[in-house]
Design a protein around this motif. Structure first.
Motif, PDB file in Angstrom:
ATOM      1  N   PHE A 101       0.836  -1.200   0.000  1.00 38.66           N
ATOM      2  CA  PHE A 101       0.000   0.000   0.000  1.00 38.66           C
ATOM      3  C   PHE A 101       0.873   1.253   0.000  1.00 38.66           C
ATOM      4  O   PHE A 101       0.581   2.220  -0.714  1.00 38.66           O
ATOM      5  CB  PHE A 101      -0.919  -0.007   1.224  1.00 38.66           C
ATOM      6  N   GLN A 102       1.957   1.242   0.781  1.00 39.57           N
ATOM      7  CA  GLN A 102       2.858   2.392   0.815  1.00 39.57           C
ATOM      8  C   GLN A 102       3.492   2.621  -0.556  1.00 39.57           C
ATOM      9  O   GLN A 102       3.559   3.750  -1.040  1.00 39.57           O
ATOM     10  CB  GLN A 102       3.954   2.182   1.870  1.00 39.57           C
ATOM     11  N   ARG A 103       3.945   1.528  -1.198  1.00 42.17           N
ATOM     12  CA  ARG A 103       4.528   1.663  -2.528  1.00 42.17           C
ATOM     13  C   ARG A 103       3.514   2.240  -3.519  1.00 42.17           C
ATOM     14  O   ARG A 103       3.837   3.109  -4.338  1.00 42.17           O
ATOM     15  CB  ARG A 103       5.009   0.303  -3.050  1.00 42.17           C
ATOM     16  N   ALA A 104       2.294   1.757  -3.463  1.00 40.47           N
ATOM     17  CA  ALA A 104       1.255   2.219  -4.377  1.00 40.47           C
ATOM     18  C   ALA A 104       0.952   3.703  -4.172  1.00 40.47           C
ATOM     19  O   ALA A 104       0.808   4.456  -5.153  1.00 40.47           O
ATOM     20  CB  ALA A 104      -0.007   1.385  -4.201  1.00 40.47           C
ATOM     21  N   MET A 105       0.864   4.136  -2.923  1.00 41.62           N
ATOM     22  CA  MET A 105       0.572   5.535  -2.645  1.00 41.62           C
ATOM     23  C   MET A 105       1.709   6.435  -3.120  1.00 41.62           C
ATOM     24  O   MET A 105       1.480   7.532  -3.656  1.00 41.62           O
ATOM     25  CB  MET A 105       0.328   5.732  -1.142  1.00 41.62           C
ATOM     26  N   ILE A 106       2.934   5.981  -2.931  1.00 42.87           N
ATOM     27  CA  ILE A 106       4.089   6.755  -3.395  1.00 42.87           C
ATOM     28  C   ILE A 106       4.065   6.885  -4.913  1.00 42.87           C
ATOM     29  O   ILE A 106       4.310   7.958  -5.477  1.00 42.87           O
ATOM     30  CB  ILE A 106       5.399   6.087  -2.918  1.00 42.87           C
ATOM     31  N   ALA A 107       3.741   5.791  -5.608  1.00 39.61           N
ATOM     32  CA  ALA A 107       3.697   5.803  -7.073  1.00 39.61           C
ATOM     33  C   ALA A 107       2.542   6.666  -7.589  1.00 39.61           C
ATOM     34  O   ALA A 107       2.706   7.424  -8.554  1.00 39.61           O
ATOM     35  CB  ALA A 107       3.562   4.377  -7.599  1.00 39.61           C
ATOM     36  N   VAL A 108       1.374   6.580  -6.963  1.00 40.76           N
ATOM     37  CA  VAL A 108       0.222   7.368  -7.390  1.00 40.76           C
ATOM     38  C   VAL A 108       0.490   8.864  -7.229  1.00 40.76           C
ATOM     39  O   VAL A 108       0.144   9.676  -8.097  1.00 40.76           O
ATOM     40  CB  VAL A 108      -1.041   6.952  -6.600  1.00 40.76           C
ATOM     41  N   THR A 109       1.103   9.229  -6.122  1.00 42.09           N
ATOM     42  CA  THR A 109       1.454  10.639  -5.897  1.00 42.09           C
ATOM     43  C   THR A 109       2.404  11.124  -6.978  1.00 42.09           C
ATOM     44  O   THR A 109       2.255  12.234  -7.520  1.00 42.09           O
ATOM     45  CB  THR A 109       2.088  10.823  -4.506  1.00 42.09           C
ATOM     46  N   LEU A 110       3.388  10.311  -7.312  1.00 42.71           N
ATOM     47  CA  LEU A 110       4.354  10.665  -8.354  1.00 42.71           C
ATOM     48  C   LEU A 110       3.654  10.870  -9.697  1.00 42.71           C
ATOM     49  O   LEU A 110       3.906  11.852 -10.414  1.00 42.71           O
ATOM     50  CB  LEU A 110       5.412   9.559  -8.453  1.00 42.71           C
ATOM     51  N   LEU A 111       2.769   9.950 -10.051  1.00 37.67           N
ATOM     52  CA  LEU A 111       2.064  10.040 -11.336  1.00 37.67           C
ATOM     53  C   LEU A 111       1.153  11.266 -11.400  1.00 37.67           C
ATOM     54  O   LEU A 111       1.024  11.898 -12.458  1.00 37.67           O
ATOM     55  CB  LEU A 111       1.251   8.768 -11.573  1.00 37.67           C
ATOM     56  N   ALA A 112       0.526  11.611 -10.279  1.00 39.03           N
ATOM     57  CA  ALA A 112      -0.349  12.782 -10.254  1.00 39.03           C
ATOM     58  C   ALA A 112       0.443  14.061 -10.543  1.00 39.03           C
ATOM     59  O   ALA A 112       0.006  14.920 -11.328  1.00 39.03           O
ATOM     60  CB  ALA A 112      -1.051  12.885  -8.900  1.00 39.03           C
ATOM     61  N   VAL A 113       1.605  14.189  -9.926  1.00 44.35           N
ATOM     62  CA  VAL A 113       2.457  15.362 -10.185  1.00 44.35           C
ATOM     63  C   VAL A 113       2.946  15.350 -11.628  1.00 44.35           C
ATOM     64  O   VAL A 113       3.036  16.399 -12.283  1.00 44.35           O
ATOM     65  CB  VAL A 113       3.643  15.393  -9.199  1.00 44.35           C
ATOM     66  N   VAL A 143       1.455  14.232 -14.319  1.00 40.85           N
ATOM     67  CA  VAL A 143       0.402  14.686 -15.236  1.00 40.85           C
ATOM     68  C   VAL A 143       0.375  16.218 -15.295  1.00 40.85           C
ATOM     69  O   VAL A 143       0.295  16.822 -16.376  1.00 40.85           O
ATOM     70  CB  VAL A 143      -0.973  14.134 -14.804  1.00 40.85           C
ATOM     71  N   ILE A 144       0.450  16.859 -14.133  1.00 45.97           N
ATOM     72  CA  ILE A 144       0.462  18.326 -14.084  1.00 45.97           C
ATOM     73  C   ILE A 144       1.708  18.864 -14.782  1.00 45.97           C
ATOM     74  O   ILE A 144       1.655  19.845 -15.539  1.00 45.97           O
ATOM     75  CB  ILE A 144       0.399  18.820 -12.629  1.00 45.97           C
ATOM     76  N   LEU A 145       2.845  18.202 -14.543  1.00 48.60           N
ATOM     77  CA  LEU A 145       4.111  18.627 -15.143  1.00 48.60           C
ATOM     78  C   LEU A 145       4.051  18.553 -16.671  1.00 48.60           C
ATOM     79  O   LEU A 145       4.496  19.471 -17.367  1.00 48.60           O
ATOM     80  CB  LEU A 145       5.252  17.748 -14.617  1.00 48.60           C
TER      81      LEU A 145
END
Length: 441
Positions: free
Chosen positions: A169-181, A183-185
């Motif tokens: 779950f921690q790995r998934a949350m870290i990856a999702v946060t990265l992907l969200a940023v 997309v904005i980038l």
């Protein structure tokens, strides 16, 4: 290009500048978010200390490989093409991280992310000086660099909030946060031009003209050229002539020593201290160190008014002295967690002053056609030496470890003193032509 009119209006902050600022800032954020992952990943799978040291060294190893490739690449194919390459690798690495339930997979996808992060930051450090309005060049560079601290804060928050959840779950949350940023980038980068200065220096005048017309308009671009020209003329004769006289040797000595100390001094006390000595406090140490850096980093709002030489000296002298204080008070803060956090906060105020200043300096003192390459060379060597310190200190006790950290800051202080004595002023409103030594007269 058309000749400038008799009266040229002042340069303005434009919509394009806002997109550039956010694209550079978010790129810096992802760089440290990814760089800090190795420290958090030491808790993902069981591993002996030797493999833990390898994982901690993995961040700087692949960061410098990305730096070594992207520096010359950005000088050859352009800044924007390099950005699209790094963003593609970010996406692949983030998705792979979700499935990294083995040590080898962690290494593989972290390597991909770190390679991209090294190239991303190096390119930003080169291109921000080239593209931001003269009046805001130093300020925007330091505020963009402060997003590095914000990246560490975000990772620290995500890691702490998921510390008691399943590792997957921690790995998934870290990856999702990265992907969200990411997309904005990507959206921000679609609204930014290639570096006009790089296009003109490489003879691509037709493309430069098209980018100017699309993103700025010729009146605004002429205003920017005039502002830089006036700043160059207004520079004190001693500073302007000194900029042309300072040789490659002093520039390399200064940038290498301060860059090494900034990387190793901060890295040993932020990313390595926790796994080696305080595993339960690891995420908290990252959060406190980077959070302190982020809050203190807003001094960059005045970066175009202050002396770069003075800030460099204050940052490295303060970091050296505070590390000696931490070493001398080990018996006291070993028994008082509150004192430990207080000392860590004060240390990181000085560390951040030096860090933001040296990262600004080492991207502005090189000629445009070699800016990416020389910035990459300095970062490759200095971060490579940081890797060596991880292994040198892996069996040290806390006393020897802290004293070694003080020695690292002494090396950085030597570079800051050398620039104070023999260097020249690149802050206080100096144009990029003055800072880089590319003066026409």
């Amino acid at each position: 290009m058309s000749s400038a009119p008799q009266t040229v209006r002042d340069e303005h902050w434009t919509r394009t500048d806002s997109w550039l600022f956010w694209s550079f800032g978010l790129g810096m954020l992802l760089e440290n978010y990814i760089f800090s992952l190795s420290s958090v990943a030491t808790q993902w799978v069981p591993m002996p200390k030797s493999l833990q040291s390898l994982l901690l060294a993995w961040s700087p190893i692949w960061l410098i490989i990305g730096i070594a490739v992207a520096g010359p690449l950005a000088d050859r194919v352009g800044r924007k093409n390099t950005f699209y390459t790094t963003m593609a690798l970010y996406g692949l690495g983030a998705i792979g991280l979700v499935f990294s339930n083995q040590y080898a997979l962690i290494l593989l996808f972290l390597a991909m992310l770190l390679f991209a992060a090294g190239g991303e930051m190096n390119t930003i450090m080169a291109v921000s000086h080239e593209m931001m309005p003269h009046r805001h060049r130093g300020k925007t560079m330091m505020l963009e660099l402060n997003f590095i601290n914000l990246g560490g804060v975000i990772l620290g928050v995500v890691a702490l909030s998921t510390a008691y959840q399943h590792v997957a779950f921690q790995r998934a949350m870290i990856a999702v946060t990265l992907l969200a940023v990411l997309v904005i980038l990507f959206f921000a980068r679609r609204n930014t031009p290639e570096s006009i200065r790089w296009l003109e220096r490489t003879g691509q005048h037709d493309r430069a003209r098209a980018e100017i017309e699309r993103f700025y308009g010729f009146e605004e671009y002429q205003a920017r050229q005039e502002a830089a020209r006036r700043a160059t003329q207004a520079a004190q004769a001693s500073d302007a002539s000194r900029a042309k006289r300072v040789g490659l040797g002093l520039k390399l000595f200064t940038t290498l020593t301060i860059s090494f100390a900034g990387s190793a001094g901060f890295g040993l006390m932020t990313y390595v201290l926790g796994p080696h000595f305080f595993p339960k406090l690891n995420a908290a140490i990252i959060l406190v160190a980077t959070g302190t850096g982020f809050v203190s980093g807003f001094f960059g709002l005045w970066a175009d008014r202050w002396s770069r030489k003075s800030l460099l000296l204050i940052g490295y002298l303060g970091s050296f002295v505070m590390t000696l204080v931490i070493w001398a008070t080990i018996p006291a803060w070993s028994k008082s967690l509150a004192l430990f956090w207080l000392l860590l906060i004060v240390l990181n105020v000085f560390v951040n002053i030096g860090y933001l200043t040296e990262d600004t300096l080492k991207g502005e003192v090189w000629p445009t056609q070699r800016r990416g390459t020389y910035t990459a060379l300095v970062r490759f060597i200095s971060i490579g030496l940081y890797i060596a310190t991880i292994y040198i200190t892996q069996n040290f006790g806390i006393t020897a470890y802290t004293m070694f950290n003080a020695l690292v800051w002494a090396i950085g202080l030597a570079g800051a003193v050398a620039w104070w004595i023999g260097g020249y002023e690149t802050g206080k409103g100096a144009s990029l032509d003055v800072a880089s030594g590319e003066l026409d007269t």
